[in-house]
Design a protein around this motif. Structure first.
Motif, short mmCIF file in Angstrom:
data_model
loop_
_atom_site.label_atom_id
_atom_site.label_comp_id
_atom_site.label_asym_id
_atom_site.label_seq_id
_atom_site.Cartn_x
_atom_site.Cartn_y
_atom_site.Cartn_z
N ASN A 81 -103.00 -11.14 -25.35
CA ASN A 81 -102.32 -10.13 -24.55
C ASN A 81 -100.81 -10.19 -24.62
N SER A 82 -100.30 -10.21 -25.84
CA SER A 82 -98.87 -10.03 -26.07
C SER A 82 -98.73 -9.23 -27.36
N GLY A 83 -98.63 -7.92 -27.22
CA GLY A 83 -98.48 -7.08 -28.39
C GLY A 83 -97.26 -7.44 -29.19
N GLY A 84 -96.22 -7.91 -28.50
CA GLY A 84 -94.99 -8.29 -29.19
C GLY A 84 -95.17 -9.52 -30.06
N PHE A 85 -95.83 -10.55 -29.52
CA PHE A 85 -96.07 -11.74 -30.33
C PHE A 85 -96.95 -11.40 -31.52
N ALA A 86 -98.01 -10.64 -31.27
CA ALA A 86 -98.92 -10.26 -32.35
C ALA A 86 -98.17 -9.48 -33.43
N ALA A 87 -97.33 -8.54 -33.01
CA ALA A 87 -96.59 -7.71 -33.96
C ALA A 87 -95.64 -8.54 -34.80
N ALA A 88 -94.96 -9.49 -34.17
CA ALA A 88 -94.04 -10.34 -34.91
C ALA A 88 -94.76 -11.11 -36.01
N MET A 89 -95.96 -11.61 -35.66
CA MET A 89 -96.73 -12.39 -36.62
C MET A 89 -97.23 -11.52 -37.79
N TRP A 90 -97.87 -10.38 -37.46
CA TRP A 90 -98.44 -9.60 -38.57
C TRP A 90 -97.39 -8.79 -39.32
N ALA A 91 -96.26 -8.45 -38.67
CA ALA A 91 -95.20 -7.77 -39.41
C ALA A 91 -94.60 -8.70 -40.47
N ALA A 93 -96.35 -11.38 -41.82
CA ALA A 93 -97.38 -11.75 -42.78
C ALA A 93 -97.89 -10.59 -43.62
N TYR A 94 -97.88 -9.37 -43.06
CA TYR A 94 -98.53 -8.27 -43.77
C TYR A 94 -97.64 -7.07 -44.03
N LEU A 95 -96.39 -7.12 -43.60
CA LEU A 95 -95.44 -6.09 -44.01
C LEU A 95 -94.45 -6.69 -44.99
N ALA A 96 -93.64 -7.63 -44.52
CA ALA A 96 -92.65 -8.25 -45.40
C ALA A 96 -93.32 -9.02 -46.55
N MET A 97 -94.26 -9.88 -46.22
CA MET A 97 -94.87 -10.75 -47.24
C MET A 97 -95.74 -9.97 -48.22
N THR A 98 -96.32 -8.87 -47.79
CA THR A 98 -97.12 -8.05 -48.70
C THR A 98 -96.27 -7.53 -49.85
N HIS A 99 -95.05 -7.08 -49.53
CA HIS A 99 -94.16 -6.60 -50.58
C HIS A 99 -93.70 -7.74 -51.49
N LEU A 100 -93.41 -8.90 -50.90
CA LEU A 100 -93.02 -10.04 -51.72
C LEU A 100 -94.10 -10.36 -52.74
N ASN A 101 -95.34 -10.38 -52.28
CA ASN A 101 -96.44 -10.77 -53.14
C ASN A 101 -96.76 -9.71 -54.20
N ALA A 102 -96.65 -8.44 -53.81
CA ALA A 102 -97.04 -7.36 -54.72
C ALA A 102 -95.95 -7.00 -55.71
N GLU A 103 -94.70 -6.97 -55.27
CA GLU A 103 -93.62 -6.50 -56.14
C GLU A 103 -92.65 -7.59 -56.57
N GLY A 104 -92.65 -8.73 -55.90
CA GLY A 104 -91.71 -9.78 -56.24
C GLY A 104 -92.10 -10.53 -57.51
N PHE A 158 -85.92 0.42 -35.35
CA PHE A 158 -87.27 0.06 -34.90
C PHE A 158 -87.87 -1.01 -35.80
N ILE A 159 -87.06 -1.95 -36.27
CA ILE A 159 -87.53 -2.95 -37.22
C ILE A 159 -88.02 -4.20 -36.47
N THR A 160 -89.33 -4.47 -36.57
CA THR A 160 -89.91 -5.67 -35.97
C THR A 160 -89.42 -6.90 -36.72
N ASN A 161 -89.00 -7.92 -35.97
CA ASN A 161 -88.33 -9.12 -36.50
C ASN A 161 -86.96 -8.77 -37.06
N GLY A 162 -86.41 -7.64 -36.63
CA GLY A 162 -85.16 -7.15 -37.19
C GLY A 162 -83.92 -7.92 -36.81
N VAL A 163 -84.01 -8.79 -35.82
CA VAL A 163 -82.83 -9.52 -35.34
C VAL A 163 -82.86 -10.99 -35.78
N TYR A 164 -84.01 -11.64 -35.66
CA TYR A 164 -84.08 -13.08 -35.88
C TYR A 164 -84.70 -13.49 -37.22
#
Length: 390
Positions: A81-91, A93-104, A158-164
């Protein structure tokens, strides 16, 4: 239904993850919800457990497991029950890291993907802009090639993990005259000169750091271009299928948790001398909502199964997000109603869950945009072809 997709190893993984989250994460959630800052130690603990490397190659520290381990990861994150924590984790693992793995290339993967799997580096994906949310092709950020580097100018929001985060995956126009076909993807370090971020104050997802990011003559080495120049739009569209399915899975998981909580409350709450789970009006409402969640879950599992086999499920993933998030909002609204006045109190989980759920029909493509995408496919016969990288 779960036996169609889950093995005994999957079930053991779920138990291990649930135990980890309860012991290591839940005690800190309320603090992170207030501060909007998830402390670094938990990222490394998640990495140590291997949860960031579920789907990634073993050569970079991953476990190369099937997609249903990811489904479990997403579902269990919703149950705390923390949408923010969940979003930080999957953003990460599956947004940033997906591009690293596919195009890097290998250098990029060694520098960014491997430490991301360890939880020692945090990433964010920068696509959305202040003047163009779901209109990816209309982005204004530019990257002009000058010798051995590109110069980026523009902004993202609206960038998740956009600050830290430690690094950013950024989409920019390298050939603006080509419109959406002139877009490229870059990876850059947070401390690169010219990058600045402002933290945004949100209705929900309060534990995560959502930022607006500005790029002022940011110099990015040519070697930090990911994939081919001007192929960025195709890469983004290809990965949107996974992102939308993730949000669909998140939706059915939080709705399922809301129902479990409400039913548990209803069996103990009394009114007029009997428990409220005996009132026909409430029983029938919960029966209908449970049916909707089960249908969404079955569709999402079937779509995950096809994606795991390598099928290009852009239509189904878009449908998943559109319908699952709609169902989740309605379910959580009705479950909150079952608690009466207590549902409106912050000490009960439904208040936070309702705020967090509301982002579902917005993030990753608004419901309005998704309806038009689906309409183009089912009415106009439009197809979306997967990108290829040489």
């Amino acid at each position: 239904m779960t036996d169609l997709y889950y093995t005994e190893e999957h079930h053991l993984f779920r138990e291990s993850l649930r135990d980890f989250l309860q012991k290591e994460v839940v005690p800190h959630i309320d603090k992170w919800e207030k501060t909007g800052h998830i402390e670094r130690f938990i990222w490394e603990k998640v990495g140590e457990m291997g949860f960031f490397g579920i789907n990634y190659p073993e050569e970079y520290g991953g476990m190369n497991l099937d997609l249903f381990y990811t489904v479990i990861f997403l579902e269990e994150l919703q149950r705390i029950n923390s949408g923010g924590f969940a979003a930080a984790m999957w953003a990460h693992a599956y947004l940033a890291m997906t591009h690293l793995n596919a195009e890097g290339d290998d250098r990029i993967k060694q520098k960014y993907l491997a430490p991301s799997i360890e939880g020692k580096m945090i990433g964010c994906l920068c696509i959305t802009e202040p003047f163009g949310g779901s209109d990816v092709a209309g982005m204004r950020t530019t990257a002009v090639k000058e010798g051995d580097h590109y110069v980026l100018n523009g902004s993202k929001t609206f960038i998740t993990n956009g600050v830290y985060s430690d690094y950013l995956i950024v989409a920019a126009k390298t050939s603006p005259e080509l419109g959406g076909k002139g877009m490229s993807i870059f990876v850059m370090d947070r401390d690169t000169s010219g990058i600045s971020a402002t933290k945004l104050d949100k209705l929900g997802w309060r534990a995560s750091d959502t930022g607006e990011i500005a790029f002022d003559n940011v110099k990015v080495p040519v070697e930090n271009l990911m994939g081919e120049e001007n192929k960025g739009f195709a890469y983004i569209m290809q990965h949107f299928a996974l992102e939308r399915l993730i949000m669909g899975i998140n939706a059915h998981a939080r709705a399922e948790y809301a129902i479990e909580y409400a039913l548990d409350y209803m069996k103990d709450r009394t009114a007029f001398g009997k428990t409220i789970n005996t009132f026909q009006a409430l029983r029938h409402l919960m029966a209908e909502r449970t049916s909707e969640v089960e249908m969404a879950k079955a569709f999402n599992y079937a779509t995950a199964y096809r994606l795991n086999r390598g099928e290009y499920v852009v239509k189904e993933a878009t449908m998943s997000k559109l319908i699952s998030t709609k169902i989740a909002d309605q379910v959580i609204n009705d479950c909150l109603q079952m608690l009466g006045g207590y549902g409106y109190m912050e000490e009960y989980p439904l208040a936070r869950m309702m705020r967090d759920s509301r982002l579902g029909p917005i993030g990753g493509g608004t419901s309005e945009i998704l309806r038009e995408i689906i309409a183009k496919m089912v009415i106009d016969g439009k197809t979306y072809d997967p990108a290829t990288k040489k």
